[in-house]
Motif scaffolding. Structure first.
Motif, mmCIF file in Angstrom:
data_model
loop_
_atom_site.group_PDB
_atom_site.id
_atom_site.type_symbol
_atom_site.label_atom_id
_atom_site.label_comp_id
_atom_site.label_asym_id
_atom_site.label_seq_id
_atom_site.Cartn_x
_atom_site.Cartn_y
_atom_site.Cartn_z
ATOM 1 N N LYS A 103 -4.500 1.752 16.099
ATOM 2 C CA LYS A 103 -5.064 3.102 16.198
ATOM 3 C C LYS A 103 -6.118 3.254 15.113
ATOM 4 N N ARG B 265 4.931 -5.457 21.903
ATOM 5 C CA ARG B 265 3.609 -4.862 21.666
ATOM 6 C C ARG B 265 3.348 -4.471 20.220
ATOM 7 N N ARG C 89 6.979 -2.155 8.878
ATOM 8 C CA ARG C 89 6.595 -1.847 10.260
ATOM 9 C C ARG C 89 5.106 -1.910 10.499
ATOM 10 N N GLU C 90 4.313 -1.542 9.478
ATOM 11 C CA GLU C 90 2.914 -1.192 9.718
ATOM 12 C C GLU C 90 2.058 -1.540 8.523
ATOM 13 N N VAL C 91 0.758 -1.605 8.752
ATOM 14 C CA VAL C 91 -0.225 -1.598 7.665
ATOM 15 C C VAL C 91 -1.294 -0.570 7.998
ATOM 16 N N ARG D 79 12.874 -6.938 9.661
ATOM 17 C CA ARG D 79 11.705 -6.098 9.901
ATOM 18 C C ARG D 79 11.531 -5.039 8.819
ATOM 19 N N LEU E 247 0.532 -1.777 18.212
ATOM 20 C CA LEU E 247 -0.427 -0.692 18.422
ATOM 21 C C LEU E 247 -1.519 -0.742 17.362
ATOM 22 N N PHE F 74 2.339 -7.127 8.893
ATOM 23 C CA PHE F 74 2.173 -7.213 7.443
ATOM 24 C C PHE F 74 0.895 -7.978 7.127
ATOM 25 N N LEU G 173 -4.654 1.950 11.621
ATOM 26 C CA LEU G 173 -3.199 1.760 11.562
ATOM 27 C C LEU G 173 -2.846 0.651 12.536
ATOM 28 N N ASN H 199 0.639 -1.166 13.851
ATOM 29 C CA ASN H 199 2.105 -1.141 13.728
ATOM 30 C C ASN H 199 2.787 -1.834 14.896
ATOM 31 N N ALA H 200 3.919 -2.459 14.580
ATOM 32 C CA ALA H 200 4.795 -2.955 15.634
ATOM 33 C C ALA H 200 5.313 -1.762 16.426
ATOM 34 N N MET H 201 5.370 -1.890 17.751
ATOM 35 C CA MET H 201 5.939 -0.825 18.589
ATOM 36 C C MET H 201 7.417 -1.101 18.867
ATOM 37 N N HIS H 202 7.894 -2.223 18.367
ATOM 38 C CA HIS H 202 9.295 -2.610 18.549
ATOM 39 C C HIS H 202 9.953 -2.699 17.176
ATOM 40 N N ILE H 203 11.257 -2.480 17.144
ATOM 41 C CA ILE H 203 11.941 -2.244 15.876
ATOM 42 C C ILE H 203 12.617 -3.489 15.311
ATOM 43 N N ARG I 157 -7.683 3.484 20.536
ATOM 44 C CA ARG I 157 -6.298 3.031 20.683
ATOM 45 C C ARG I 157 -6.248 1.778 21.537
ATOM 46 N N GLU J 184 0.823 -1.209 0.000
ATOM 47 C CA GLU J 184 0.000 0.000 0.000
ATOM 48 C C GLU J 184 0.848 1.246 0.000
ATOM 49 N N GLU K 160 11.555 3.572 19.008
ATOM 50 C CA GLU K 160 11.181 4.040 17.670
ATOM 51 C C GLU K 160 11.683 5.467 17.412
#
Lengths: 139, 139, 139
Positions: free
Chosen positions: C135, C131, C100-102, C95, C133, C51, C40, C42-46, C5, A101, B117
């Protein structure tokens, strides 16, 4: 808050293919009437991507060659996913590299783009009908 | 719904370079007055990334070395994009791997982040002025 | 505009592991009461990803094998990040490749998905509590 939704349909002629969908997304934005907000454009299928880059045929050749080198289609027997009867495990990998996306800012009623940004539908398992979702929210 | 827009400008000294832009984005968020919403941060150029990871110099070294190994800059003649007179086809590939954009939650007026982050501007074809867009929507 | 959240917590048993979190995100959406908007995740860890792809064990095997081939865990001495006492430089690379996120559209109160889209928490440095997140914004 306004919202807008549209599905774009594609049936590309080859396994791997990139289609410039910037005009389609611009038309969606115009239809939405949103002046300030965000547009999400995502592949609805898991062997395809939506990404933003340059509309230059040499670069598209380079992407395809590079993706094929890091995640080759053949031999299909190298992938356990293909034991299910599929032959597209490589397409699932290529899609992750190129992304599912894009999220684009809308400012003053326009896609808020830098000079060369163009939106592409990236297909890695084509030759059948597949969809892209355009979702817009904002004022 | 509030909205906010700002361009951040960079001119990094080397071809490949990572800049921590978390303070810039935090300032944008403070200026926006948004307490609950989303912030989009994206490269406006197609040979650069915005990504979230650790601000640790060893890791940045590892990213650069790994990206150079999977998509080497030289020989530039290996890429058809470079037949156009450019020498940055590898930068277009590296940018896709690292990503164009991040979307970050805003909660209680703050970037809703885990412990490590940090937001980076990732440049793969630097040594000239280029831009990042920060777009914020919410209440 | 409504907003919602929630943090989802995970402690996966192995270094690399994919968890289907679609039911968790669906529950968040139901709790939010949002009918039109964006979510949203997302992983809160790096060293972890969120996905979207297929829930097929063969494919997950292929992803893990491929990621290990392009960014191997060992020898840990090949990464400068690991000079800090960590052994997870490879997880930071994996990662970035998987993302990180979708961002997912919400339409008519549902995750606006194609037929096979499922949301995964992708862990590359597991065996401890971490964790994700969720949102949600919209109407």
């Amino acid at each position: 808050m306004k919202n807008y939704r549209k599905e774009l349909w594609f049936n590309v002629p080859s396994r791997m293919h990139f289609t410039n969908i910037t005009p389609d997304v611009t038309q969606c934005l115009n239809e939405s009437g949103v002046k300030e907000g965000l547009v999400l454009v995502n592949a609805m299928h898991i062997t395809a991507s939506v990404f933003i880059n340059d509309d230059e045929s040499g670069l598209h050749h380079d992407y395809k060659k590079w993706l094929e080198a890091i995640a080759p289609h053949e031999p299909i027997s190298q992938y356990r996913h293909n034991d299910t009867g599929e032959d597209n495990a490589d397409a699932h990998i290529k899609r992750q590299v190129m992304g599912r996306e894009v999220v684009i800012a809308i400012s003053n009623g326009k896609l808020d783009f830098g000079p060369w940004e163009q939106i592409f539908y990236g297909e890695f398992d084509g030759r059948r009908k597949k969809r892209v979702l355009v979702k817009i929210i904002g004022d």
